[in-house]
Design an enzyme around this catalytic site. Structure first.
Site, mmCIF file in Angstrom:
data_model
loop_
_atom_site.group_PDB
_atom_site.id
_atom_site.type_symbol
_atom_site.label_atom_id
_atom_site.label_comp_id
_atom_site.label_asym_id
_atom_site.label_seq_id
_atom_site.Cartn_x
_atom_site.Cartn_y
_atom_site.Cartn_z
ATOM 1 N N HIS A 42 44.070 35.338 47.793
ATOM 2 C CA HIS A 42 43.566 36.583 47.198
ATOM 3 C C HIS A 42 42.989 36.297 45.797
ATOM 4 O O HIS A 42 41.865 36.680 45.480
ATOM 5 C CB HIS A 42 44.712 37.596 47.123
ATOM 6 N N GLU A 43 43.781 35.593 44.971
ATOM 7 C CA GLU A 43 43.313 35.279 43.608
ATOM 8 C C GLU A 43 42.104 34.347 43.661
ATOM 9 O O GLU A 43 41.179 34.474 42.859
ATOM 10 C CB GLU A 43 44.430 34.658 42.766
ATOM 11 N N HIS A 82 39.108 36.383 44.067
ATOM 12 C CA HIS A 82 38.662 36.989 42.807
ATOM 13 C C HIS A 82 37.890 35.986 41.960
ATOM 14 O O HIS A 82 36.883 36.319 41.342
ATOM 15 C CB HIS A 82 39.859 37.513 41.995
ATOM 16 N N HIS A 139 38.286 43.969 45.466
ATOM 17 C CA HIS A 139 39.198 44.330 46.555
ATOM 18 C C HIS A 139 38.426 44.874 47.737
ATOM 19 O O HIS A 139 37.371 45.476 47.591
ATOM 20 C CB HIS A 139 40.231 45.344 46.066
ATOM 21 N N CYS A 140 38.987 44.625 48.916
ATOM 22 C CA CYS A 140 38.302 44.979 50.153
ATOM 23 C C CYS A 140 38.980 46.198 50.778
ATOM 24 O O CYS A 140 40.199 46.285 50.801
ATOM 25 C CB CYS A 140 38.371 43.787 51.108
#
Lengths: 140, 452
Positions: A94-95, A98, A104-105
């Site tokens: 996730h990071e 970014h 965000h999805c």
């Protein structure tokens, strides 16, 4: 490349008993000129939030995440290594997303969906959705 | 089609809060901006639209509640969430009373914040969508309100469609009751300005001082009783249309002010000094002959030329007798549905009576007569005795309501030797209204008239 290490004490906030994730990201960025994602067992926060799982410089090169609240023990449950590993892997990806500039999805199953509870982390799948993948490839 | 990003404005005097929230919402995929004060926030809001404002309650200078009040009084189209570091039931109640969507305490639980923001934006989206759909329905009916198969009405509808698309000023001429406001609404609904308001000003109903503050707004303390700053109609119409009904009834002084606004496209509030830019389209209407009034020196010629760019002339109903049955049937259906009655039409005698009538009060008169018939009549057919029409007296064809009113006022004034207080009392209206009617009809006492 060896494991990244920074001293987290600069980010310590005694009043809250937590570490400021923004400071940690800045620290990592100052220390390494390569893209870097820090992992910690300390509880992280940003000033307006009670806690965060992780933080990243959008489209930048430093990020950090914490396993503090990913552990079942935090919620009074017996330790579960397999679950912790699964959650940590998802936070890491996730990071990393970014850092690649992905926001965000809205797709709940996508690894880039916003999750502020372990239940939401658990309901994700170990993958980027089609749209996020496309965006990732566009960056490359 | 790519969905447009939802926009959020963060307002907090603490940099660290702004930074973390901007970062947070950017990650969440929103379009985020931040202000360090309420004043800065207001200037940002003046420049562009935000779907949501998240503001701290405690800030030096203007606080969050005041900001919220401003947003409400200026009718800015945005949701507001207030945040505070010091939770108390009292502040929460205050925030919600002032129209905040919600209230949150710092530091936020990330999950709570996401839910609150999502709900606020969802509500905002629904409101907008609702407004848009309503507008679409209106658009579809924009021209169907203007009923009539006569050549004259077909021409009117064509003119509306032609002029709606361009942004020019429209002057609508027509007797009372011919539907001038309907035409104005149709022009607005078919124009590119349709998503913005059409503001109606009934010029005849306002006194000179009132009309000024009504049109241009006023600053707090501009005159006795001006306790708050108030936006004028021109400001309220920004982006949309201003409909000046009964334009002939405004004083020469207001005509001058109006002309200036039309030329400069900016206004100064009463008691204010700062010019404010306004973007509007003007539609004016009158039941009088403006060209005549110009000749008589009672209407400024330069204002007349400004207004008279594109003129739509609404024919009186007596000139389109053929439309009477159609209109009558339309109103019969409308009121039958409204009052839950089952009328199917008019009998022959009723129809003959309707067609033969002179209609001095035009479509409005017809509507009133049909409405009454729906109340008093017996289903399924309206009969002639259900129609409350007095047959016009011989030679009274040119008696419009206006002429009748004028004559009656003159008679009463003469009865009281032009004592306006007594005449007003006898007429059952107040003295100011009488004064305006005297000016409107250009009445003068006999002695004065002789001198003139």
């Amino acid at each position: 490349m060896g494991p990244a290490r920074v001293d987290p004490s600069v980010a310590w906030n005694a009043a809250r008993g937590q570490y400021d994730s923004t400071r940690l990201v800045a620290e990592l960025k100052a220390r390494y000129d390569q893209p870097v994602i820090g992992a910690t067992a300390h509880d992280l926060f940003i000033p307006v939030m009670t806690f965060v799982f992780g933080a990243a410089e959008m489209g930048g090169r430093a990020a950090v995440f914490s396993i503090h609240r990913l552990r079942d023990e935090f919620y009074g449950l017996p330790a579960n290594e397999a679950v912790l590993e699964m959650r940590a892997y998802r936070e890491l990806c996730h990071e990393a997303g970014h850092l690649r500039g992905l926001p965000h999805c809205p797709d709940w199953s996508c690894i880039m969906s916003s999750a502020h509870s372990v239940e939401r982390v658990d309901s994700k799948e170990d993958r980027y959705c089609g749209e996020c993948l496309e965006k990732l490839q566009a960056v490359k | 089609m790519a969905e447009e990003k939802l926009s959020i404005l963060i307002v907090d005097d603490e940099q660290v809060v702004r930074d973390s929230l901007v970062h947070w919402f950017t990650e969440e995929g929103y379009d985020v901006d931040a202000s360090d004060s309420a004043t800065d926030a207001l200037s940002k809001l003046a420049g562009r639209e935000f779907d949501l404002v998240i503001a701290d309650i405690r800030m030096p200078g203007m606080d969050g509640i005041e900001l919220l009040e401003k947003i409400r009084t200026e009718q800015l189209d945005t949701s507001v969430i207030l945040m505070t570091g010091y939770a108390s039931v009292e502040t929460a109640v205050r925030a919600l009373k002032h129209g905040a969507f919600d209230y949150i305490t710092k530091p936020f639980d990330p999950d709570d914040l996401s839910v609150v923001v999502r709900n606020a934006l969802e509500q905002h989206r629904l409101k907008r969508e609702n407004r848009m759909l309503r507008q679409q329905i209106c658009d579809e009916h924009a021209l169907t309100d203007l009923i009539g198969q006569s050549e004259a009405m077909r021409h009117v509808r064509e003119q509306i469609e032609t002029v709606a698309a361009v942004d020019s000023t429209v002057l609508i001429e027509g007797e009372s009751g011919t539907g001038k406001e309907l035409v104005a609404r149709a022009v607005h609904r078919l124009s590119p300005r349709r998503y913005n308001p059409m503001v109606v000003v009934h010029c005849g109903a306002l006194t000179e001082t009132l009309i000024e503050s009504e049109l241009f707004g006023h600053e707090k303390g501009a005159f006795t009783g001006a306790q708050y700053r108030k936006k004028g109609k021109f400001e309220a119409a920004t982006g949309g249309t201003i409909f000046l009904d009964e334009i002939a009834d405004i004083s020469l002084k207001t005509q001058t002010d109006l002309l200036r606004v039309l030329q400069e496209r900016e206004i100064v509030r009463v008691g204010g000094t700062q010019p404010i830019n306004v973007d509007f389209r003007v539609i004016a209407a009158t039941n009088r002959n403006l060209a005549e009034l110009v000749k008589e020196g009672r209407f400024r010629s330069d204002l007349y030329y400004r207004l008279n760019v594109f003129t739509i002339h609404l024919p009186p109903l007596r000139d389109r007798h053929g439309d009477v049955p159609l209109l009558a049937t339309y109103f019969l259906e409308k009121y039958s549905t409204q009052m839950n009655r089952k009328f199917t039409g008019f009998d022959r005698s009723a129809l003959d009576l309707l067609i033969a009538h002179h209609w001095p009060g035009n479509v409005r008169e017809l509507e009133n007569i049909v409405e009454r018939a729906v109340v008093v009549g017996h289903e399924p057919l309206v009969r002639s005795h259900d129609l409350a029409m007095t047959r016009p007296a011989e030679g009274a064809e040119d008696l419009t309501i206006d002429t009748l009113e004028r004559r009656h006022i003159v008679r009463v004034l003469e009865d009281f030797a032009w004592n306006q207080t007594q005449a007003a009392k006898a007429l059952g209206i107040d003295r100011v209204t009488l004064y305006h009617k005297i000016r409107r009809y250009g009445l003068k006492p006999p002695a004065k008239a002789a001198r003139a």
